[in-house]
Write an enzyme that holds these catalytic residues in place. Structure first.
Site, PDB file in Angstrom:
ATOM      1  N   SER A   1       0.835  -1.207   0.000  1.00  0.00           N
ATOM      2  CA  SER A   1       0.000   0.000   0.000  1.00  0.00           C
ATOM      3  C   SER A   1       0.863   1.248   0.000  1.00  0.00           C
ATOM      4  O   SER A   1       1.955   1.256   0.563  1.00  0.00           O
ATOM      5  CB  SER A   1      -0.894  -0.002   1.249  1.00  0.00           C
ATOM      6  OG  SER A   1      -1.517   1.251   1.430  1.00  0.00           O
TER       7      SER A   1
ATOM      8  N   LYS B   1       2.045  -3.542   6.461  1.00  0.00           N
ATOM      9  CA  LYS B   1       2.413  -3.556   5.044  1.00  0.00           C
ATOM     10  C   LYS B   1       3.916  -3.343   4.883  1.00  0.00           C
ATOM     11  O   LYS B   1       4.579  -4.003   4.089  1.00  0.00           O
ATOM     12  CB  LYS B   1       1.618  -2.487   4.283  1.00  0.00           C
ATOM     13  CG  LYS B   1       0.135  -2.790   4.179  1.00  0.00           C
ATOM     14  CD  LYS B   1      -0.105  -4.145   3.496  1.00  0.00           C
ATOM     15  CE  LYS B   1      -1.570  -4.437   3.334  1.00  0.00           C
ATOM     16  NZ  LYS B   1      -1.822  -5.766   2.711  1.00  0.00           N
TER      17      LYS B   1
ATOM     18  N   GLY C   1      -4.395  11.714  11.185  1.00  0.00           N
ATOM     19  CA  GLY C   1      -3.555  10.795  10.397  1.00  0.00           C
ATOM     20  C   GLY C   1      -3.599  11.049   8.908  1.00  0.00           C
ATOM     21  O   GLY C   1      -2.773  10.512   8.156  1.00  0.00           O
TER      22      GLY C   1
ATOM     23  N   TYR D   1      -1.810  -0.592  10.632  1.00  0.00           N
ATOM     24  CA  TYR D   1      -2.081  -1.192   9.316  1.00  0.00           C
ATOM     25  C   TYR D   1      -0.887  -0.952   8.387  1.00  0.00           C
ATOM     26  O   TYR D   1      -0.372  -1.889   7.774  1.00  0.00           O
ATOM     27  CB  TYR D   1      -3.349  -0.594   8.710  1.00  0.00           C
ATOM     28  CG  TYR D   1      -3.454  -0.837   7.227  1.00  0.00           C
ATOM     29  CD1 TYR D   1      -3.172   0.175   6.314  1.00  0.00           C
ATOM     30  CD2 TYR D   1      -3.793  -2.090   6.729  1.00  0.00           C
ATOM     31  CE1 TYR D   1      -3.228  -0.050   4.950  1.00  0.00           C
ATOM     32  CE2 TYR D   1      -3.844  -2.326   5.369  1.00  0.00           C
ATOM     33  CZ  TYR D   1      -3.559  -1.302   4.484  1.00  0.00           C
ATOM     34  OH  TYR D   1      -3.603  -1.530   3.125  1.00  0.00           O
TER      35      TYR D   1
HETATM   36  C1  WQD Z   1      -9.380   9.717   0.816  1.00  0.00           C
HETATM   37  C2  WQD Z   1      -9.618  11.208   1.034  1.00  0.00           C
HETATM   38  C3  WQD Z   1      -9.929  11.816   3.326  1.00  0.00           C
HETATM   39  C4  WQD Z   1     -13.745   9.648   3.789  1.00  0.00           C
HETATM   40  C5  WQD Z   1      -6.636   4.707   3.002  1.00  0.00           C
HETATM   41  C6  WQD Z   1      -5.476   3.845   3.446  1.00  0.00           C
HETATM   42  C7  WQD Z   1      -4.881   3.158   2.252  1.00  0.00           C
HETATM   43  C8  WQD Z   1      -5.956   2.366   1.555  1.00  0.00           C
HETATM   44  C9  WQD Z   1      -7.021   3.358   1.063  1.00  0.00           C
HETATM   45  C10 WQD Z   1      -6.283   0.133   2.366  1.00  0.00           C
HETATM   46  C11 WQD Z   1      -8.870  11.767   2.232  1.00  0.00           C
HETATM   47  C12 WQD Z   1     -11.204  12.074   2.532  1.00  0.00           C
HETATM   48  C13 WQD Z   1     -12.563  10.175   3.283  1.00  0.00           C
HETATM   49  C14 WQD Z   1     -14.805  10.524   4.152  1.00  0.00           C
HETATM   50  C15 WQD Z   1     -13.457  12.391   3.479  1.00  0.00           C
HETATM   51  N1  WQD Z   1      -6.534   1.425   2.427  1.00  0.00           N
HETATM   52  N2  WQD Z   1     -12.436  11.514   3.120  1.00  0.00           N
HETATM   53  N3  WQD Z   1     -14.610  11.875   3.978  1.00  0.00           N
HETATM   54  O1  WQD Z   1      -7.047   7.656   3.685  1.00  0.00           O
HETATM   55  O2  WQD Z   1      -6.153   8.082   1.330  1.00  0.00           O
HETATM   56  O3  WQD Z   1      -6.167   5.760   2.205  1.00  0.00           O
HETATM   57  O4  WQD Z   1      -7.571   3.962   2.250  1.00  0.00           O
HETATM   58  O5  WQD Z   1      -5.680  -0.478   1.539  1.00  0.00           O
HETATM   59  O6  WQD Z   1      -3.857   2.288   2.677  1.00  0.00           O
HETATM   60  O7  WQD Z   1      -4.484   4.679   4.025  1.00  0.00           O
HETATM   61  O8  WQD Z   1      -8.320   6.877   1.639  1.00  0.00           O
HETATM   62  O9  WQD Z   1     -10.683   7.030   0.960  1.00  0.00           O
HETATM   63  O10 WQD Z   1     -10.113   7.037   3.444  1.00  0.00           O
HETATM   64  O11 WQD Z   1      -9.613   9.050   2.068  1.00  0.00           O
HETATM   65  O12 WQD Z   1     -13.315  13.621   3.338  1.00  0.00           O
HETATM   66  O13 WQD Z   1     -15.909  10.105   4.634  1.00  0.00           O
HETATM   67  O14 WQD Z   1     -11.005  11.413   1.292  1.00  0.00           O
HETATM   68  O15 WQD Z   1      -9.693  12.868   4.266  1.00  0.00           O
HETATM   69  O16 WQD Z   1      -8.482  13.107   1.922  1.00  0.00           O
HETATM   70  P1  WQD Z   1      -6.893   7.207   2.275  1.00  0.00           P
HETATM   71  P2  WQD Z   1      -9.757   7.443   2.065  1.00  0.00           P
END
Ligand code: WQD
Length: 345
Positions: free
Chosen positions: A127, A155, A296, A151
């Site tokens: 990841s 990885k 985070g 997590y």
């Molecule tokens: C994307 C953007 C949030 C939800 C994580 C893991 C990564 C992989 C993918 C497992 C960010 C914003 C999100 C919401 C929001 N996981 N957001 N409202 O955090 O980049 O990655 O998930 O394999 O390893 O780290 O993905 O989709 O959670 O967030 O505003 O309800 O959307 O702040 O900017 P992320 P995400």
């Protein structure tokens, strides 16, 4: 001539199920295992509809060495694609021992059983989270690595385990694939992302707002140093990601070296970019509120995808509009995900 048999762990999960179809289309014989801890057996019914073949599947936990050994004895795979792992960042912070036992213990167990059966080729689901807080963008594979949650630590440790195993036992060929943000669904709308409970990730949450399962999206902060203040990510279509696994397997089966590559598009989009694209693709409003940043989160994260193109001959093909169109088809046909056995008319 049938190509080698490939064993997928975590095979009925979101990325595993899409990779299953891509491998079959490329001519490989596929055996899938899963413990259904984060996926539905309904996926197997959908895979049969899509492939026209009964999936070769066994319900096995990768932490169960005896059951895993029996799978290897029966099917004698030439390589393994290892998806089986817990993947929720927030949950990993609350339950670190579960994550270390399952993700690290499961990988070690899988490698030990592979070795016992003379199978030393593995594609590992890593990841972009291993990059921690990016120092500069785009991210290439030489960028600094750090774990910012349990997590991500599993990885990063998984990559380290495979690197050290390859150094100790040269017969091993390993491919660590650093996924950026997987989204979208198979173009049929029969399989897709089906998170249990409240979605942690952006696209499935937006999809559930669009289909009316949730009222409003919370946008986690709009004061980041990005073009519109909201978080920027490298979203990649799950079918492009699946093809990346086919290319990585082809690389391992054809050669001898191991590899670690980014699987991303190289293009970053903000939260509000994605909301706008989803509204255009679905024809539905996605109301949202700006709230506080999520602990985070980083401001921006997107890939330099050049190494995968140079080494694997792979690059992402689908754009954001297609990601949203395919996600919407899956969500609108399956408003309740796999829980509803019959898809909507
Ligand atoms: C994307 C953007 C949030 C939800 C994580 C893991 C990564 C992989 C993918 C497992 C960010 C914003 C999100 C919401 C929001 N996981 N957001 N409202 O955090 O980049 O990655 O998930 O394999 O390893 O780290 O993905 O989709 O959670 O967030 O505003 O309800 O959307 O702040 O900017 P992320 P995400």
């Amino acid at each position: 001539m049938t190509k080698p048999t490939i064993l997928l762990t975590g095979a009925t999960g979101y990325i595993g199920s899409h990779t299953w179809l891509a491998l079959q289309a490329a001519g490989y014989a596929v055996v899938g295992i899963d413990n259904f801890s984060n996926s539905s057996a309904e996926v197997l019914t959908r895979l049969e509809r899509l492939s026209g073949r009964t999936p070769v599947f066994e319900q096995v936990d990768v932490c169960d060495a005896a059951a895993l050994g029996a799978v290897f004895a029966r099917h004698r795979p030439a390589a393994v694609v290892h998806f089986a792992a817990f993947k929720a960042v927030g949950e990993s912070t609350a339950k670190p021992l579960d994550y270390y036992r399952n993700n690290i213990g499961g990988l070690i167990n899988t490698c030990e059983v592979m070795r016992q059966h003379g199978c030393t080729r593995i594609v590992f689901s890593s990841s972009a989270t291993v990059y921690g807080v990016p120092e500069k963008l785009p991210l290439d594979e030489q960028a600094a690595l750090s774990a910012v949650n349990p997590y991500g630590a599993t990885k990063l440790m998984g990559e380290t385990i495979l690197r050290d195993l390859g150094a100790a036992e040269p017969a091993w060929q390993t491919a660590a694939l650093r996924y950026f943000n997987p989204v979208g669904a198979h173009e049929s709308g029969l399989i897709g992302e089906d998170p249990s409970g409240i979605p942690n990730n952006l696209m499935p949450f937006v999809a559930q707002v669009a289909v009316g399962r949730r009222a409003r999206l919370q946008v986690f902060g709009n004061d980041y140093a990005t073009h519109d203040g909201t978080g920027v990510r490298d979203y990649i279509h799950v079918q492009d990601l699946a093809e990346g696994h086919v290319a990585a397997l082809r690389f391992l089966l054809a050669g001898s070296e191991s590899i670690t590559v980014n699987l991303g598009t190289g293009q970053g989009y903000s939260v509000l970019d994605l909301v706008k694209a989803y509204e255009a693709a679905s024809g539905r409003a996605v109301p949202y509120d700006i709230v506080a940043r999520r602990a985070g989160d980083v401001a921006a994260c997107y890939a330099d995808p050049q190494l995968a193109k140079d080494k694997l001959g792979w690059q992402a093909k689908h754009d954001l509009a297609r990601m949203c169109e395919d996600s919407w088809r899956w969500q609108s046909l399956n408003p309740k995900g796999f829980a509803q056995q019959e898809i909507s008319a």
